[in-house]
Design a protein around this motif. Structure first.
Motif, PDB file in Angstrom:
ATOM      1  N   THR B  63     -61.085 -46.505  30.343  1.00 32.12           N
ATOM      2  CA  THR B  63     -60.507 -48.044  30.494  1.00 32.12           C
ATOM      3  C   THR B  63     -59.672 -48.049  31.465  1.00 32.12           C
ATOM      4  OG1 THR B  63     -60.504 -47.915  27.998  1.00 32.12           O
ATOM      5  CG2 THR B  63     -59.476 -49.990  29.031  1.00 32.12           C
ATOM      6  N   THR B  64     -59.952 -49.099  32.242  1.00 33.98           N
ATOM      7  CA  THR B  64     -59.062 -49.570  33.395  1.00 33.98           C
ATOM      8  C   THR B  64     -57.830 -50.236  33.087  1.00 33.98           C
ATOM      9  OG1 THR B  64     -60.441 -51.450  34.015  1.00 33.98           O
ATOM     10  CG2 THR B  64     -61.042 -49.647  35.150  1.00 33.98           C
ATOM     11  N   ASP B  67     -59.111 -53.712  32.413  1.00 32.54           N
ATOM     12  CA  ASP B  67     -59.712 -53.904  31.173  1.00 32.54           C
ATOM     13  C   ASP B  67     -58.673 -53.603  29.852  1.00 32.54           C
ATOM     14  OD1 ASP B  67     -62.221 -54.873  31.690  1.00 32.54           O
ATOM     15  OD2 ASP B  67     -63.018 -52.784  32.133  1.00 32.54           O
ATOM     16  N   ARG B  70     -56.960 -57.161  29.919  1.00 34.17           N
ATOM     17  CA  ARG B  70     -57.833 -58.030  29.525  1.00 34.17           C
ATOM     18  C   ARG B  70     -58.642 -58.060  28.079  1.00 34.17           C
ATOM     19  NH1 ARG B  70     -60.199 -61.744  33.201  1.00 34.17           N
ATOM     20  NH2 ARG B  70     -62.306 -61.459  32.320  1.00 34.17           N
ATOM     21  N   GLU B  71     -58.824 -56.857  27.853  1.00 35.89           N
ATOM     22  CA  GLU B  71     -59.652 -56.661  26.597  1.00 35.89           C
ATOM     23  C   GLU B  71     -58.910 -56.164  25.548  1.00 35.89           C
ATOM     24  OE1 GLU B  71     -62.865 -57.700  26.906  1.00 35.89           O
ATOM     25  OE2 GLU B  71     -62.823 -58.242  28.914  1.00 35.89           O
ATOM     26  N   GLN B  74     -55.440 -58.599  25.724  1.00 31.26           N
ATOM     27  CA  GLN B  74     -55.877 -60.065  25.831  1.00 31.26           C
ATOM     28  C   GLN B  74     -55.301 -61.128  26.806  1.00 31.26           C
ATOM     29  OE1 GLN B  74     -57.247 -61.776  22.156  1.00 31.26           O
ATOM     30  NE2 GLN B  74     -58.455 -59.789  21.446  1.00 31.26           N
ATOM     31  N   THR B  76     -55.815 -62.564  29.629  1.00 38.28           N
ATOM     32  CA  THR B  76     -56.841 -62.721  30.520  1.00 38.28           C
ATOM     33  C   THR B  76     -56.524 -63.403  31.817  1.00 38.28           C
ATOM     34  OG1 THR B  76     -57.374 -64.780  29.212  1.00 38.28           O
ATOM     35  CG2 THR B  76     -58.467 -62.556  28.644  1.00 38.28           C
ATOM     36  N   THR B  78     -55.346 -62.030  34.322  1.00 39.82           N
ATOM     37  CA  THR B  78     -55.945 -61.217  35.656  1.00 39.82           C
ATOM     38  C   THR B  78     -57.284 -61.170  35.378  1.00 39.82           C
ATOM     39  OG1 THR B  78     -53.784 -59.961  35.105  1.00 39.82           O
ATOM     40  CG2 THR B  78     -55.500 -58.897  36.264  1.00 39.82           C
ATOM     41  N   LYS B  80     -61.305 -60.332  36.496  1.00 38.57           N
ATOM     42  CA  LYS B  80     -62.403 -59.028  37.000  1.00 38.57           C
ATOM     43  C   LYS B  80     -63.423 -59.992  37.875  1.00 38.57           C
ATOM     44  CE  LYS B  80     -63.721 -55.747  34.347  1.00 38.57           C
ATOM     45  NZ  LYS B  80     -64.940 -54.862  33.398  1.00 38.57           N
TER      46      LYS B  80
END
Lengths: 726, 211
Positions: B63-64, B67, B70-71, B74, B76, B78, B80
């Motif tokens: 996982t970066t 991510d 963002r994932e 949450q 979001t 930032t 991609k």
């Protein structure tokens, strides 16, 4: 509301909100990162799985087998659906290649499988385990060969007078070849969707689309289901430029994954996948011949162009402007579609004109030089106020000459060095160039709902804001029409539950959708008048005013709602030609040793109807100028001729303009209202900004160095061997 | 400093260009994707300090940081854009320096201080740089905007700290926030809508604000 004749004097001629600078009403969300884009909708449905696409590794052929066993048993994987697992899906009107299903491969990185897993990392890793066996067909991706085959054949789309005779008798002629490369939209937000089709009944799609209704219809056709079962949401879109006009593989694969696994699936196209999987602007090859008398008046224009497309597609018609832009009694225009096996060529910002003017406006510069005329004066001399291919049809409004004169004046054009290679500053040759801009204007039917609630007006429409400023200009339109301050208008966009709008594309969005909101607000005004029992009241300062009877809108406690569309009558295209015009002026510096070209100054003057919001309109134009700068100096999709794909398929290899490439930019709007266009007298401006820019830069590079480059991009390798000796 | 990553280039079969491939129509032809293999523990548990708040994460090692934000958290804001360090939309501040969060694995950031766009301001209370972007229409679609803003704040700090750039002419003089310096330092943040001229004005406005 039917718009069946040109608008007379109306409230927009004494506007206090429309046409005034207003900061974007969605701006606070965007600068704080709180505007939700498609892939960020964690909140809309629970239990979202991650999809990852797999694309074809060949350009054309058939898939013999897909071995997905390893992927299916990889950690976290919930399922894999390959293109061999399902029947070929339907193809909607404006899509060319099939988006999924069946064993036929039509282009490189056409989607052939989707992996669905619990996490993104698991889905991506499993996708790499899929092994595919192909039967590979021979391909043809050589546009030059297609041009050689088709040049001189076919029926012209425009043929007026006797072009050959005009060339035989002309005092001065030009005959040159020009090349523009394929380009990609490279919008910052990748194509992305979350789809919930878990139960196979209702399908809900959170996506990034310029055209909500087209997206919904395309989904219905693709999956063979009723449009009524589909809801599409796209309130924020991270750029489109034509690349998000169409349903693409992100939504299709997410829908398939969702259906197969009974859970919502989110899927974004990986950046290196986008360029070959989605659409692009086709390369063009163009031959332009110009003939003129010694007085500088054009006597003939002959424009023949070719672009590539998958069988059945539209390519890039670089001759789009040539029937209309300049006067000349003799004219021949023809565009050849060369069927090739590259990914799907389709619309990108100002399709047609963007590529066509890259060539035509160099040709005009070359012709002016041959005639020993100033290129500004040469264009002024060849202006026309009527369709030169059918002089009975006038332009609705055309102020191209004013653009040229105003631009020349502001830019200091008269003071430039006119001898190519005649001005050097240190290690740089300095040059100035200009070009004309033309982009047709088109309206599409557009609807909206306007609701009065507690003294506020809510606008709902499936219109989209792709960065163009739709939220803001629609709020301005409603505020103006309802006599309310901006703070009492709310705009809700991008949802198929709301009335169908024009959507965003072809620079038709702003003019069409504001007219649609106006129609809805007029319908609401009628309801309010009826409710209050007054006739023909005025709406101003938050009040309904009928004689001495003044009722604040906030005093109406009942919620009132009205829905209407603007329907544009045939008179617009039968009696008039509608278009937008501009003039670009640029200063460049070309390095004396390397041939590197730097843009130092840019000016655009635009004639595009009423400017609805000078802030957002200016941003559209400077953005077009930036894209045009990339097109002039760096953007080029490189074709792998052997394997049939674009080799530089990411943002490292495909070079768009960055901060360091862009100088100070000035934009002037003539604010020439056009009553033929819409009740607001507005036309599009979003695509005009990119038209002609690249040619102005190429012309400036010629003025700087004396090296005429006719093949884009104007990179140093195309100049270095011809630069003046130092 | 992270150790250098050793890796081996494996050319995918389809990139091995041979003349025979051109005429190989209708011959079964195979494209082998690069196999993946996992060694060692696949998940890690660690803590990031995000916008001042410790956040414990248990994520896949692949996982970066992007991510993770963002994932998993949450956050979001930032964005991609490319996931390959080519666009700058994922720019965040880590321990006082801006980085492309897509090029960094989250697991590498145990205990690190991460500031994202959400940590700068809110619609009700904007950071001066956010206000400047708003005032100058320094965006259109808004997707690159958080990265531009995070980068812009770091650019001004780098100039104040006298960190030279490619266009710095005099390494002994105090570096000024000139157009040229700002443009150069912002060039890792692509804006396809082309708001660069407005972003430049915004950064100048913010540069004039007291820090």
């Amino acid at each position: 509301m039917d718009f069946n004749q040109p608008a007379d004097q109306n409230l927009f001629d004494r506007a206090t909100v429309v046409g005034k600078p207003h900061a974007r009403i969605d701006g606070l969300l965007k600068v704080t990162g709180t505007a939700p884009y498609a892939y960020e909708r964690h909140d809309v449905v629970a239990g979202q799985l991650y999809g990852y696409p797999v694309g074809s590794a060949i350009a054309k052929g058939r898939i013999v087998a897909i071995d997905a066993d390893a992927a299916r048993s990889a950690p976290g994987v919930r399922g894999v659906v390959t293109t061999l697992d399902i029947e070929p899906l339907g193809i909607w009107n404006y899509n060319v290649a099939r988006l999924f299903g069946g064993d036929v491969v039509e282009h490189y990185q056409q989607a052939i499988a989707v992996v669905v897993a619990e996490t993104f990392e698991q889905a991506r890793a499993a996708a790499a385990l899929i092994e595919t066996t192909y039967e590979r067909d021979a391909i043809d991706v050589d546009l030059e060969a297609g041009w050689q085959r088709m040049q001189g054949t076919g029926e012209p789309s425009t043929q007026v007078g006797d072009v050959d005779a005009a060339f035989d008798s002309a005092a001065v002629t030009l005959d040159q070849m020009y090349h523009t490369p394929s380009q990609t939209h490279a919008m910052m937000e990748p194509h992305a969707s979350i789809v919930d089709w878990s139960d196979g009944g209702q399908m809900t799609v959170w996506t990034s689309s310029q055209m909500i209704e087209w997206n919904r219809q395309a989904l219905a056709t693709t999956f063979g289901i009723e449009p009524d079962r589909i809801r599409v949401e796209s309130p924020y879109i991270g750029g489109g430029f034509g690349g998000k006009l169409w349903l693409r593989a992100d939504a299709v694969l997410a829908a398939i994954g969702s259906r197969a696994l009974g859970a919502p699936v989110r899927l974004a196209l990986p950046r290196p996948f986008m360029i070959n999987n989605t659409t692009h602007r086709s390369a063009t090859i163009q031959r332009i011949r110009l003939a003129a008398g010694a007085d500088g008046k054009l006597t003939a224009i002959d424009h023949e162009a070719a672009s590539h497309t998958l069988p059945g597609g539209r390519g890039e018609n670089a001759t789009a402007q040539t029937p209309y832009f300049y006067a000349a009694p003799n004219r021949r225009v023809i565009h050849h579609l060369v069927e090739m096996h590259l990914p799907e060529a389709s619309d990108m910002r100002a399709p047609g004109e963007a590529s066509g003017l890259m060539a035509l406006e160099i040709a005009m510069d070359e012709m002016a030089e041959k005639l020993e005329m100033d290129p500004v004066e040469f264009r002024i001399l060849n202006d026309t106020q009527v369709n030169p291919s059918d002089p009975s049809i006038p332009f609705s409004e055309r102020h191209f000459v004013e653009c040229l004169r105003e631009g020349a004046d502001r830019f200091g054009w008269a003071d430039r060095n006119t001898t190519p290679g005649g001005r050097r500053e240190g290690m740089w040759w300095i040059g100035h160039g200009m070009a004309g801009a033309y982009r047709g204007h088109l309206n599409l039917k557009s609807g909206a709902r306007a609701t009065l609630s507690n003294g506020r007006v809510i606008i709902e429409t499936d219109m989209t804001d792709i960065g163009t400023g739709s939220y803001t200009i629609l709020a301005q339109t409603a505020a103006e029409t309802m006599g309310l301050p901006m703070g009492r208008v709310e705009v809700r966009l991008g949802n198929s539950a709301w009335p169908v709008s024009s959507g965003s594309g072809g620079q038709f969005g702003a003019a069409s959708s504001t007219a649609g909101v106006y129609a809805a607000c007029v319908a609401l005004r009628e309801q309010i008048a009826e409710r209050l029992g007054v006739s023909d009241p005025e709406f101003s300062d938050g009040n309904v005013v009928a004689g001495d009877n003044v009722t604040p809108l906030s005093a109406i406690t009942e919620e009132l709602s009205a829905e209407d569309s603007i329907n544009f009558g045939g008179f617009q295209t039968e009696d008039y030609l509608m278009a937008t015009f501009g003039a670009h002026f640029v200063e460049v510096a070309v390095h004396v040793a390397t041939g590197e070209t730097r843009v130092r100054r840019m000016l655009a003057v635009c004639d595009s109807g009423r400017i609805l919001n000078p802030i957002t309109a200016r941003s559209q134009v400077i953005g077009g100028m930036v894209m045009g700068t990339g097109g002039a100096l760096s953007e080029e999709l490189a074709v792998d001729l052997e394997h049939g794909f674009f080799a530089n398929h990411d943002l490292a290899g495909y070079e768009v303009a960055v901060h360091a490439d862009i100088p100070h930019q000035e934009v002037v709007f003539l604010d020439t209202v056009d009553g033929v266009a819409t009740p607001l007298k507005a036309k599009g401006v979003g695509e005009l900004g990119v038209c002609g820019v690249a040619a102005a830069i190429a012309n400036a590079a010629y003025n700087a160095t004396g090296v005429r480059v006719r093949d884009y991009p104007v990179t140093l390798d195309r100049m270095i061997d011809q630069l003046p000796a130092v | 400093m992270s150790p250098p990553i050793r890796f081996e280039m494996r050319r995918r079969t389809f990139l091995v260009g041979t003349a025979s491939a051109v005429v190989a129509a209708n011959i079964p032809w195979r494209a082998n994707a690069q196999p993946t293999s996992l060694a060692g523990p696949e998940r890690s548990t660690f803590t990031l300090v995000v916008n001042g708040e410790p956040r414990e994460l248990a994520v896949d090692n692949r996982t970066t940081l992007l991510d993770a934000l963002r994932e998993h958290l949450q956050l979001t804001g930032t964005k991609k854009g490319c996931d390959h360090g080519q666009c700058g939309a994922c720019t965040v501040n880590v321990n006082g320096e801006r980085i492309n969060s897509c090029l960094s694995l989250a697991v590498m950031h145990q205990g690190d201080e991460v500031t994202t766009i959400e940590g700068l301001g809110t619609p009700q209370q904007l950071d001066p740089m956010q206000q400047a972007f708003f005032d100058h229409d320094g965006f259109q679609c808004g997707y690159c905007t958080p990265g531009q803003i995070c980068s812009a704040k770091a650019v001004l700090e780098e100039i104040r700290d006298n960190v030279p750039s490619h266009v710095t002419q005099d390494l002994t003089a105090r570096i000024e926030a000139t157009d040229e310096e700002i443009r150069e330092r912002m060039s890792g943040n692509i804006c396809r809508c082309g708001a660069y001229a407005n972003i430049l004005e915004a950064i100048h406005q913010a540069a004039g604000e007291p820090t």
